[in-house]
Design a protein around this motif. Sequence first.
Motif, mmCIF file in Angstrom:
data_model
loop_
_atom_site.group_PDB
_atom_site.id
_atom_site.type_symbol
_atom_site.label_atom_id
_atom_site.label_comp_id
_atom_site.label_asym_id
_atom_site.label_seq_id
_atom_site.Cartn_x
_atom_site.Cartn_y
_atom_site.Cartn_z
ATOM 1 N N TYR A 1 -6.117 -72.949 -43.586
ATOM 2 C CA TYR A 1 -6.234 -72.012 -44.704
ATOM 3 C C TYR A 1 -6.519 -70.606 -44.188
ATOM 4 C CZ TYR A 1 -6.233 -75.664 -48.245
ATOM 5 O OH TYR A 1 -5.871 -76.691 -49.067
ATOM 6 N N TYR A 2 -5.789 -69.649 -44.726
ATOM 7 C CA TYR A 2 -6.058 -68.239 -44.454
ATOM 8 C C TYR A 2 -6.681 -67.649 -45.715
ATOM 9 C CZ TYR A 2 -3.386 -68.741 -40.198
ATOM 10 O OH TYR A 2 -2.967 -69.143 -38.956
ATOM 11 N N PHE B 1 -13.529 -70.430 -50.610
ATOM 12 C CA PHE B 1 -13.379 -71.344 -49.489
ATOM 13 C C PHE B 1 -12.790 -72.648 -50.022
ATOM 14 C CE2 PHE B 1 -16.705 -68.665 -47.614
ATOM 15 C CZ PHE B 1 -16.187 -68.469 -46.339
ATOM 16 N N PRO B 2 -11.884 -73.260 -49.283
ATOM 17 C CA PRO B 2 -11.381 -74.571 -49.701
ATOM 18 C C PRO B 2 -12.484 -75.621 -49.585
ATOM 19 C CG PRO B 2 -10.597 -74.030 -47.501
ATOM 20 C CD PRO B 2 -11.271 -72.801 -48.026
ATOM 21 N N SER C 1 -11.353 -81.022 -36.097
ATOM 22 C CA SER C 1 -12.167 -80.202 -35.187
ATOM 23 C C SER C 1 -13.361 -79.581 -35.901
ATOM 24 C CB SER C 1 -11.320 -79.085 -34.577
ATOM 25 O OG SER C 1 -10.893 -78.182 -35.599
ATOM 26 N N GLY C 2 -13.288 -79.516 -37.227
ATOM 27 C CA GLY C 2 -14.318 -78.850 -38.015
ATOM 28 C C GLY C 2 -13.866 -77.524 -38.587
ATOM 29 N N ILE C 3 -12.755 -76.982 -38.100
ATOM 30 C CA ILE C 3 -12.260 -75.701 -38.615
ATOM 31 C C ILE C 3 -11.719 -75.896 -40.025
ATOM 32 C CG2 ILE C 3 -10.570 -73.854 -38.333
ATOM 33 C CD1 ILE C 3 -10.678 -74.301 -35.336
ATOM 34 N N ILE C 4 -12.147 -75.008 -40.927
ATOM 35 C CA ILE C 4 -11.682 -75.122 -42.312
ATOM 36 C C ILE C 4 -10.848 -73.926 -42.759
ATOM 37 C CG2 ILE C 4 -13.835 -74.151 -43.259
ATOM 38 C CD1 ILE C 4 -13.437 -76.193 -45.577
ATOM 39 N N ALA C 5 -11.056 -72.746 -42.138
ATOM 40 C CA ALA C 5 -10.301 -71.563 -42.585
ATOM 41 C C ALA C 5 -10.375 -70.470 -41.538
ATOM 42 C CB ALA C 5 -10.852 -71.048 -43.907
ATOM 43 N N LEU C 6 -9.441 -69.520 -41.653
ATOM 44 C CA LEU C 6 -9.412 -68.321 -40.820
ATOM 45 C C LEU C 6 -9.386 -67.097 -41.728
ATOM 46 C CD1 LEU C 6 -6.637 -69.327 -38.236
ATOM 47 C CD2 LEU C 6 -9.112 -69.432 -37.887
ATOM 48 N N GLY C 7 -9.883 -65.977 -41.185
ATOM 49 C CA GLY C 7 -9.760 -64.719 -41.901
ATOM 50 C C GLY C 7 -10.939 -64.409 -42.789
ATOM 51 N N GLY C 8 -10.693 -63.593 -43.800
ATOM 52 C CA GLY C 8 -11.777 -63.140 -44.662
ATOM 53 C C GLY C 8 -12.585 -62.049 -43.996
ATOM 54 N N ASP C 9 -13.863 -62.002 -44.304
ATOM 55 C CA ASP C 9 -14.738 -60.968 -43.756
ATOM 56 C C ASP C 9 -16.133 -61.544 -43.597
ATOM 57 O OD1 ASP C 9 -16.104 -60.866 -46.311
ATOM 58 O OD2 ASP C 9 -14.436 -59.646 -47.047
ATOM 59 N N LEU C 10 -17.049 -60.712 -43.108
ATOM 60 C CA LEU C 10 -18.436 -61.126 -42.908
ATOM 61 C C LEU C 10 -19.358 -60.417 -43.898
ATOM 62 C CD1 LEU C 10 -18.556 -61.116 -38.990
ATOM 63 C CD2 LEU C 10 -18.341 -63.117 -40.496
ATOM 64 N N SER C 11 -18.870 -60.196 -45.095
ATOM 65 C CA SER C 11 -19.687 -59.548 -46.116
ATOM 66 C C SER C 11 -20.853 -60.457 -46.490
ATOM 67 C CB SER C 11 -18.857 -59.241 -47.357
ATOM 68 O OG SER C 11 -18.466 -60.448 -47.990
#
Length: 216
Positions: free
Chosen positions: A2-3, A10-11, A19-29
């Motif tokens: 997911y991007y 978030f999905p 692996s545990g990865i659920i998404a890429l991208g977004g921000d750190l707000s």
Amino acid sequence: MYYLPKELFFPSVSLAHSSGIIALGGDLSPERLQLAYKSGIFPWFEDGEPITWWSPNPRMVLFLDELIVSKSMRNILNRNVLKVTFNQNFRDVISNCQEVKREGQNGTWITNDMIEAYCKLHELGIAKSVEVWQDEELVGGLYGVDLGHVFCGESMFSLVSNASKVAFIALVEKLRTENYKLLDCQVYNSHLESLGCREIDREEFIEILKVEKVDS
């Protein structure tokens, strides 16, 4: 994979890769970070990589009454050589977590952007720190995200032997007195296991996140 869109989203963690990865991208707000932690998700990536969001299965946690304090650690605590404070030097703690080299690691996942993002969370009273002092010098500590009933630990550091363990034990004792449900430690390592942490199913962890603390 997911991007993430610009919208706060978030999905479901059930859709995470093995692996545990659920998404890429977004921000750190602050808003996205808060949503992430409340959803059982956290960011973990290195400089130059896209923001990567994780929800591992199983999840490493500490149920607070399962803390293991060795006899040698009790002796260190009883000597009162190291002093513990809470939320006095958040930026120094996270900066030390970034800078202190760890065996088996070539670099750090705590980027400068990550530091600024968590310092903003600290200003909002959501990210918190534990500091360990020796002769007025900061020698250890940890930081994490406080959800009110679950504390999500992020990173620890030690400049002298056992300083991070002192911080960890002090935090657990504080959380226990305030009726927290558990301390989230994210992923397995043998050091955490020696302190009483264990892996649980991600679904069980998510269910615990959903149940708010009841003050006694």
